[in-house]
Design an enzyme around this catalytic site. Structure first.
Site, mmCIF file in Angstrom:
data_model
loop_
_atom_site.group_PDB
_atom_site.id
_atom_site.type_symbol
_atom_site.label_atom_id
_atom_site.label_comp_id
_atom_site.label_asym_id
_atom_site.label_seq_id
_atom_site.Cartn_x
_atom_site.Cartn_y
_atom_site.Cartn_z
ATOM 1 N N CYS A 1 -13.201 50.687 52.396
ATOM 2 C CA CYS A 1 -14.245 49.746 52.019
ATOM 3 C C CYS A 1 -14.749 50.082 50.617
ATOM 4 C CB CYS A 1 -15.401 49.785 53.022
ATOM 5 S SG CYS A 1 -16.243 51.380 53.097
ATOM 6 N N ASP B 1 -4.263 29.754 15.269
ATOM 7 C CA ASP B 1 -3.594 30.012 13.999
ATOM 8 C C ASP B 1 -2.589 28.876 13.793
ATOM 9 O OD1 ASP B 1 -2.586 31.519 11.723
ATOM 10 O OD2 ASP B 1 -0.843 31.882 12.993
#
Length: 751
Positions: A31, A433
């Site tokens: 857990c 770009d």
């Protein structure tokens, strides 16, 4: 690769190799509380800089100083915390220990527990229906093996947690079921009561075992993409040596070896085609659905399937340096890392178990002191302990990340870290770009015009001087100049003292002259007068051409000529921008190119915000400006000059056709250089983030509703155990729905 089979290896991390990074398996966690305890134990080891533990992959990643802890020290820290670590002894993958068997053996424990618990469950139904019940001794005989044999793991793990000064899921189960089992023994042996609660303890343990088994099976499915990628690597390769073909293990292939791939075979290594031509299927690597043509000079990726032609290849990368190995390593790394949201869950889990034990104690005292029914008080306290197991909290985020990164990798979207996946969902601005990103990045020389007077040597001399400066360069414009010179069968002199001037151009000495080739900004810095060709350059730029200038600065700066280059849009560039706009995302175009060239591309793809003549260092500053405006920014690029901006953006996205520097700086790499996959990357991020939110909501709701309901007597322990098991399985199953996702382009809508 799964957490139990991946070879672990210590490796140096970071460009400066200043930190040592260990990645190893941790067994016994159940857990989120377990995760916190292992991390705390590792961080307390002297020399450890950071430690992250992933419950879903059951792996720990530790960064330490070079002179920090060794493998035994790390393993001892994990063992002291109550768990088992499998840490390699040195830096070689071969040193990793053999995979250990899974923590939850598949099937048999669940089957045995079910066979023993089923009569007890029928006994409970019989009591409700008409008072029929099994003899007390029979109930005890059925429940005891489940409690003390099949449930022994809960006691061992819970005891280790107590010794470490904390709690975990197993402790809650052990406390709850022991209380129900002990109450039944007391009622049977002391009061000879006919109504016992053995079914509560046995059925709860059975349900927890069933839930963990289902959980492990479901978690394995989240790593299917990694296993599918690993399966692409052939075991053998056919080498051509001394005129004959021999078959050898892939591990024996070296860079430069000649490999023969017959039709229908899988390409064993990254290589370049030196003979033959064929169509290759790279769908499981790049996500490209159609086969692609490969001929002499083209590169092929290991794992691709050869089509109808025989190909002879020269190996360019093997082992960990191959594209397939890098994809697997990057996805595994992303799955092992924690998303920022997980840290909040960890803080909650750190105090969760003590709070639940406190609520259970209050429930016991409240029902016992106020109601006087200590049996009901104990059963309600047991229900609180059982339903509150924090498994779902620990699994909610990592399982969604594993499923999301896995399915993205299958479609050619390589997400290298969990933070990039988490941040991408909120991107509001994508900066592109130009060259190599929205355009093909393979420009051609369309004009080379010498400056007057013509007596300076004309076009041939101008092109020869430029070729001398560009010889050996991999820049797209340099290749265009060299290809043009080669087409004209031109010879060019040898340049000396060559050096790149980042973001500006190149400098060198040719035939005793100091020459400079580059942008208009570079010429302005050198005080070169561009007047003689300024009008012509402006006309070329208005046509969308990229312009470079050549100057002689030996004595006084003197313009020699101008070059113009043309590039074509990548297929899908317009569709990429359209889809981003449809997602509500703004776009911008940023380039070091001139205004005319940048504006021409922007018009074609539909981008209205553009920034031209931007130097590499200024790209990063521009990204920072956008971020300061409150936007979540993604930068898309492919070149070395894009790396600073990719790193500065919230999310850097690199095209796989670009440079290694760009891909290292980016959090997401698009293996197939298609701009529309930018929208796909954001789409899978949004869907993964939605699953994380859903999982966390249900994980918290189970406890926020279930714990008070159990404390008020609304749930018996059996129902609480079923709800707890269902909570873990449900969050994993919800994450697995991400495996249905497909990119939208060319495949219909995402599912």
């Amino acid at each position: 690769m799964t957490a139990t089979t991946r070879p672990s290896a210590a490796r140096l991390a970071g460009a400066d190799r200043a930190l040592r990074e260990w990645s190893f398996a941790v067994e016994g966690m159940s857990c989120a509380s377990c995760v916190g305890r292992v991390e705390k134990a590792l961080k307390q080891v002297p020399g450890v800089v950071s430690a992250e533990v992933n419950l879903a992959t059951e792996r720990a990643t530790v960064c330490a100083a070079p002179a920090g802890p060794d493998a035994d020290t790390l393993a001892a820290a994990v063992t002291k915390a109550g768990y088992t670590a499998r840490v390699p002894a040195d830096d070689t993958p071969a040193a990793a220990p053999a995979p250990a068997p899974p923590a939850w053996p598949p099937g048999w424990q669940v089957i045995v527990a079910t066979l023993l618990s089923a009569p007890l469950l029928l006994n409970m139904v019989g009591m409700w229906a008409g008072g029929w019940m099994l003899a007390s001794g029979v109930q005890w005989a059925l429940a005891t093996p489940v409690q003390l044999w099949l449930g022994a793991h809960f006691y061992r793990s819970g005891w280790k947690a107590l010794k470490a000064g904390s709690g975990n899921m197993e402790l809650l189960v052990a406390l709850g079921t022991s209380a129900a089992y002990g109450l039944s023994l007391y009622e049977w042996l002391v009061h000879h009561a006919p109504h016992l609660y053995f079914e509560a303890s046995a059925v709860v343990i059975t349900l927890v075992l069933l839930g963990k088994w289902l959980e492990v099976r479901a978690k394995r499915q989240t790593t299917e993409a990694i296993r599918a990628l690993q399966a692409l690597r052939p075991e053998t390769a056919r080498l051509r040596r001394d005129g004959r073909e021999i078959e050898v293990p892939v591990a024996q292939v070296r860079t430069g070896d000649v490999v023969v791939v017959r039709p229908g075979e899988r390409v064993p290594v990254d290589a370049e085609v030196i003979e033959g031509a064929s169509q290759v299927d790279e769908s499981l690597i790049t996500g490209e659905s159609l086969p692609v043509a490969r001929q002499v000079g083209d590169r092929v990726t290991g794992g691709a399937v050869n089509g109808e032609g025989l190909m002879v290849l020269r190996t360019t990368a093997v082992g960990a340096q191959s594209m397939l190995a890098r994809i697997v390593q990057a996805v595994e790394s992303a799955q092992a890392k924690k998303a920022p949201v997980q840290r909040l869950v960890d803080r909650v889990s750190a105090v969760f178990v003590p709070v639940v034990v406190g609520i259970a104690l209050l429930t016991l005292l409240g029902w016992g002191l106020l109601g006087g029914d200590w049996q009901a008080a104990l059963l309600n306290a047991v229900a609180v302990l059982v339903i509150a197991c924090p498994c779902a909290l620990g699994l909610a985020t990592p399982t969604a990340l594993m499923a999301g990164t896995g399915v993205a990798a299958r479609h050619g979207i390589l997400i290298k870290d969990a933070q990039a996946l988490e941040l991408a969902h909120a991107v509001g601005l994508v900066i592109f770009d130009k060259t190599g990103t929205l355009t093909e990045g393979r420009p051609e020389l369309v004009a080379a015009e010498p400056a007057p007077p013509a007596a300076q040597g004309g076009r041939q001399a101008l092109l020869a001087a430029a070729a001398a400066l560009q010889a050996g360069s991999e820049h797209p414009l340099a290749r265009a100049v060299l290809q043009a010179a080669q087409r004209e069968a031109m010879a060019w002199p040898q340049a000396a003292e060559l050096r790149a001037v980042p973001g500006r151009g190149v400098a060198g000495r040719v035939d005793g002259r100091e020459l400079r080739l580059g942008s208009g900004h570079y010429m302005a810095e050198l005080n070169v007068d561009l007047g003689p060709l300024q009008a012509r350059a402006q006309a070329l730029q208005a046509e969308g051409r990229t312009v470079s200038w050549l100057a002689d600065v030996t004595d006084a700066p003197r313009l020699m000529g101008v070059f113009a280059f043309g590039d074509t849009l990548r297929p899908g560039a317009q569709e990429a921008v359209r889809r981003l706009h449809a997602q509500g995302i703004r776009t911008a175009l940023v380039s070091g190119d001139n205004r005319g060239s940048v504006a021409a591309v922007a018009r074609q793809v539909g981008i209205t915000e553009l920034h031209h003549d931007v130097l590499p260092e200024d790209k990063a500053a521009l990204v920072a400006t956008f971020k300061a405006g409150g936007r979540r920014v993604a930068m898309v690029g492919d070149g070395i000059n894009d790396a600073p901006a990719l790193a500065a953006a919230d999310v850097g996205i690199a095209l796989g056709s670009g440079t290694d520097v760009a891909m290292q700086a980016a959090g997401i790499t698009l293996i197939h250089p298609e701009p529309q996959r930018v929208a796909d990357a954001i789409d899978i991020s949004r869907r993964t983030w939605a699953k994380i939110r859903q999982n966390l909501f249900w994980a918290f709701i189970y406890n926020l509703v279930g714990v008070p309901l159990a404390a008020l007597g609304g749930l018996n322990p059996v129902m609480a155990g079923a709800a707890m098991a269902f909570s873990s399985v449900s969050v994993v199953a919800n994450a697995l729905l991400l495996r249905r996702w497909k990119p939208a382009h060319g495949m219909g809508a995402s599912q």
